[in-house]
Design a protein around this motif. Structure first.
Motif, PDB file in Angstrom:
ATOM      1  N   ILE A   1       0.242  -1.717   1.467  1.00 37.70           N
ATOM      2  CA  ILE A   1       1.042  -2.493   0.511  1.00 37.70           C
ATOM      3  C   ILE A   1       0.182  -2.931  -0.675  1.00 37.70           C
ATOM      4  N   LEU A   2      -1.028  -3.414  -0.381  1.00 37.57           N
ATOM      5  CA  LEU A   2      -1.921  -3.854  -1.454  1.00 37.57           C
ATOM      6  C   LEU A   2      -2.354  -2.686  -2.328  1.00 37.57           C
ATOM      7  N   ALA A   3      -2.625  -1.539  -1.696  1.00 37.06           N
ATOM      8  CA  ALA A   3      -3.035  -0.354  -2.455  1.00 37.06           C
ATOM      9  C   ALA A   3      -1.904   0.143  -3.337  1.00 37.06           C
ATOM     10  N   ASP A   4      -0.674   0.027  -2.854  1.00 37.59           N
ATOM     11  CA  ASP A   4       0.486   0.488  -3.625  1.00 37.59           C
ATOM     12  C   ASP A   4       0.653  -0.297  -4.924  1.00 37.59           C
ATOM     13  N   ALA A   5       0.201  -1.556  -4.912  1.00 37.18           N
ATOM     14  CA  ALA A   5       0.328  -2.397  -6.110  1.00 37.18           C
ATOM     15  C   ALA A   5      -0.887  -2.319  -7.016  1.00 37.18           C
ATOM     16  N   GLU A   6      -1.866  -1.498  -6.641  1.00 38.85           N
ATOM     17  CA  GLU A   6      -3.107  -1.420  -7.433  1.00 38.85           C
ATOM     18  C   GLU A   6      -2.963  -0.377  -8.535  1.00 38.85           C
ATOM     19  N   THR A   7      -2.170  -0.707  -9.554  1.00 41.65           N
ATOM     20  CA  THR A   7      -1.954   0.169 -10.701  1.00 41.65           C
ATOM     21  C   THR A   7      -2.131  -0.643 -11.982  1.00 41.65           C
ATOM     22  N   ASP A   8      -1.912  -0.004 -13.113  1.00 44.92           N
ATOM     23  CA  ASP A   8      -2.018  -0.691 -14.406  1.00 44.92           C
ATOM     24  C   ASP A   8      -0.663  -1.172 -14.915  1.00 44.92           C
ATOM     25  N   LYS A   9       0.378  -1.014 -14.120  1.00 46.84           N
ATOM     26  CA  LYS A   9       1.703  -1.483 -14.529  1.00 46.84           C
ATOM     27  C   LYS A   9       1.743  -3.013 -14.483  1.00 46.84           C
ATOM     28  N   PRO A  10       2.299  -3.639 -15.511  1.00 46.79           N
ATOM     29  CA  PRO A  10       2.319  -5.110 -15.549  1.00 46.79           C
ATOM     30  C   PRO A  10       2.929  -5.737 -14.297  1.00 46.79           C
ATOM     31  N   ARG A  11       4.056  -5.195 -13.820  1.00 40.59           N
ATOM     32  CA  ARG A  11       4.694  -5.764 -12.643  1.00 40.59           C
ATOM     33  C   ARG A  11       3.795  -5.642 -11.416  1.00 40.59           C
ATOM     34  N   ASP A  12       3.106  -4.513 -11.282  1.00 47.70           N
ATOM     35  CA  ASP A  12       2.217  -4.320 -10.141  1.00 47.70           C
ATOM     36  C   ASP A  12       1.019  -5.258 -10.215  1.00 47.70           C
ATOM     37  N   ILE A  13       0.531  -5.514 -11.424  1.00 45.89           N
ATOM     38  CA  ILE A  13      -0.598  -6.435 -11.583  1.00 45.89           C
ATOM     39  C   ILE A  13      -0.205  -7.827 -11.103  1.00 45.89           C
ATOM     40  N   ARG A  14       0.990  -8.268 -11.485  1.00 42.24           N
ATOM     41  CA  ARG A  14       1.472  -9.570 -11.015  1.00 42.24           C
ATOM     42  C   ARG A  14       1.704  -9.563  -9.510  1.00 42.24           C
ATOM     43  N   ASP A  15       2.360  -8.506  -9.031  1.00 41.38           N
ATOM     44  CA  ASP A  15       2.715  -8.446  -7.609  1.00 41.38           C
ATOM     45  C   ASP A  15       1.480  -8.386  -6.714  1.00 41.38           C
ATOM     46  N   ARG A  16       0.435  -7.703  -7.167  1.00 39.13           N
ATOM     47  CA  ARG A  16      -0.775  -7.610  -6.341  1.00 39.13           C
ATOM     48  C   ARG A  16      -1.407  -8.995  -6.153  1.00 39.13           C
ATOM     49  N   ALA A  17      -1.406  -9.800  -7.199  1.00 38.44           N
ATOM     50  CA  ALA A  17      -1.938 -11.165  -7.070  1.00 38.44           C
ATOM     51  C   ALA A  17      -1.117 -11.966  -6.062  1.00 38.44           C
ATOM     52  N   ILE A  18       0.192 -11.813  -6.112  1.00 42.10           N
ATOM     53  CA  ILE A  18       1.075 -12.512  -5.173  1.00 42.10           C
ATOM     54  C   ILE A  18       0.827 -12.034  -3.743  1.00 42.10           C
ATOM     55  N   LEU A  19       0.748 -10.723  -3.564  1.00 37.74           N
ATOM     56  CA  LEU A  19       0.576 -10.143  -2.234  1.00 37.74           C
ATOM     57  C   LEU A  19      -0.752 -10.567  -1.603  1.00 37.74           C
ATOM     58  N   LEU A  20      -1.791 -10.671  -2.412  1.00 37.91           N
ATOM     59  CA  LEU A  20      -3.085 -11.091  -1.884  1.00 37.91           C
ATOM     60  C   LEU A  20      -3.050 -12.554  -1.424  1.00 37.91           C
ATOM     61  N   LEU A  21      -2.366 -13.400  -2.156  1.00 32.47           N
ATOM     62  CA  LEU A  21      -2.248 -14.795  -1.736  1.00 32.47           C
ATOM     63  C   LEU A  21      -1.505 -14.903  -0.406  1.00 32.47           C
ATOM     64  N   LEU A  22      -0.492 -14.067  -0.235  1.00 31.50           N
ATOM     65  CA  LEU A  22       0.270 -14.080   1.015  1.00 31.50           C
ATOM     66  C   LEU A  22      -0.556 -13.556   2.178  1.00 31.50           C
ATOM     67  N   ALA A  23      -1.281 -12.457   1.942  1.00 34.24           N
ATOM     68  CA  ALA A  23      -1.979 -11.775   3.030  1.00 34.24           C
ATOM     69  C   ALA A  23      -3.343 -12.378   3.345  1.00 34.24           C
ATOM     70  N   VAL A  24      -4.054 -12.852   2.330  1.00 32.75           N
ATOM     71  CA  VAL A  24      -5.412 -13.358   2.541  1.00 32.75           C
ATOM     72  C   VAL A  24      -5.404 -14.832   2.952  1.00 32.75           C
ATOM     73  N   TYR A  25      -4.550 -15.635   2.300  1.00 37.65           N
ATOM     74  CA  TYR A  25      -4.531 -17.068   2.577  1.00 37.65           C
ATOM     75  C   TYR A  25      -3.412 -17.474   3.532  1.00 37.65           C
ATOM     76  N   GLY A  26      -2.526 -16.534   3.869  1.00 34.47           N
ATOM     77  CA  GLY A  26      -1.408 -16.890   4.734  1.00 34.47           C
ATOM     78  C   GLY A  26      -0.476 -17.892   4.090  1.00 34.47           C
TER      79      GLY A  26
END
Length: 267
Positions: free
Chosen positions: A108-133
């Motif tokens: 899921i995190l790798a899928d959001a690792e692109t240069d698309k603006p939405r993916d850049i935002r979503d990757r930050a969100i996904l990391l907060l969910l997955a890393v910090y719970g």
């Protein structure tokens, strides 16, 4: 709920939906609140329980009991109705929460690792969910002033604790947040970190955080009992359990201050 018990707006909204559904059932079955009996509440829980898990039944019972107590204090129903509502017993560590494998989280995190603006935002969100719970509501409520770039810390307001907790700003999350804030987040007077991609540039709601994660589950065909932000929180807990931590230790990680780790400051 808000003033006397200190519930968050999300909990108030959830309990309101539960109580509204119960009152509609009373109306449909020609039951009046003032003459409600304990067996009426039992009948509702029995007819509806097949649709819920034991955890859901327990949460719904709590909502109904709280409402009926409040109604009894105001003379709207008899007192013993609220006292008759009991939750199913839940046992600590009786089962692990439904969660995707950590390998799926990495996909899921790798899928959001692109240069698309939405993916850049979503990757930050996904990391907060997955890393910090973090919970979806905690991510949606995160403000810019809660990120201490110089000190390398992240200040979180845990919804259930209702008090701030300090965590190290993990490099991967710091990089994703900095990239989003620097290159994607539009200028705004809103203090919240995450904003809508299109006008009006409002802060994201908890439901939108769920959608960010759920879209990845669907797109990647990941089969999980639950999807969305809470599934990633569960995956985080499951990973920590697999590494030998107890449930109590995991709770301590999420509910106590952690040591600082320096990170680079965004432009």
């Amino acid at each position: 709920m808000r003033d006397e018990r200190g519930f968050t707006p999300t909990t108030v909204e959830q309990w309101t939906r539960v109580i509204g559904k119960f009152l509609r059932w009373c109306e449909e079955t020609d039951r009046q609140l003032r003459s409600l009996q304990p067996e009426d509440v039992d009948a509702y829980l029995v007819t509806q329980a097949r649709l819920w898990s034991r955890v859901s039944v327990a949460n719904i019972a709590s909502a109904l009991r709280g409402f009926l107590r409040c109604a009894a204090e105001r003379g709207m129903c008899i007192e013993r109705v609220a006292a008759s509502v009991s939750r199913p017993r839940l046992y600590q560590q009786e089962r692990l929460p439904y969660a995707p494998d950590w390998s799926d989280v990495q996909r899921i995190l790798a899928d959001a690792e692109t240069d698309k603006p939405r993916d850049i935002r979503d990757r930050a969100i996904l990391l907060l969910l997955a890393v910090y719970g973090m919970r979806s509501g905690e991510v949606a409520a995160l403000r810019l002033d809660q990120i201490d770039w110089a000190g390398g810390t992240l200040q979180l307001f845990r919804l259930k604790r209702r008090q701030p907790q300090i965590y190290p700003l993990v490099p991967s999350a710091a990089e994703a947040l900095a990239r989003y804030i620097d290159t994607v987040r539009p200028p705004s007077s809103c203090p919240e970190v995450f904003l809508c991609m299109q006008a009006p540039r409002r802060p994201l709601k908890a439901g939108s955080i769920y959608d960010v994660a759920n879209r990845r589950f669907v797109a990647l065909g990941i089969d999980a009992a639950h999807r969305g932000g809470h599934a990633l929180r569960h995956a985080c807990a499951s990973r920590l359990l697999a590494e030998g931590l107890s449930m109590k230790e995991i709770g301590t990680i999420w509910d106590t201050a952690a040591r600082r780790q320096p990170v680079s400051t965004p432009r």
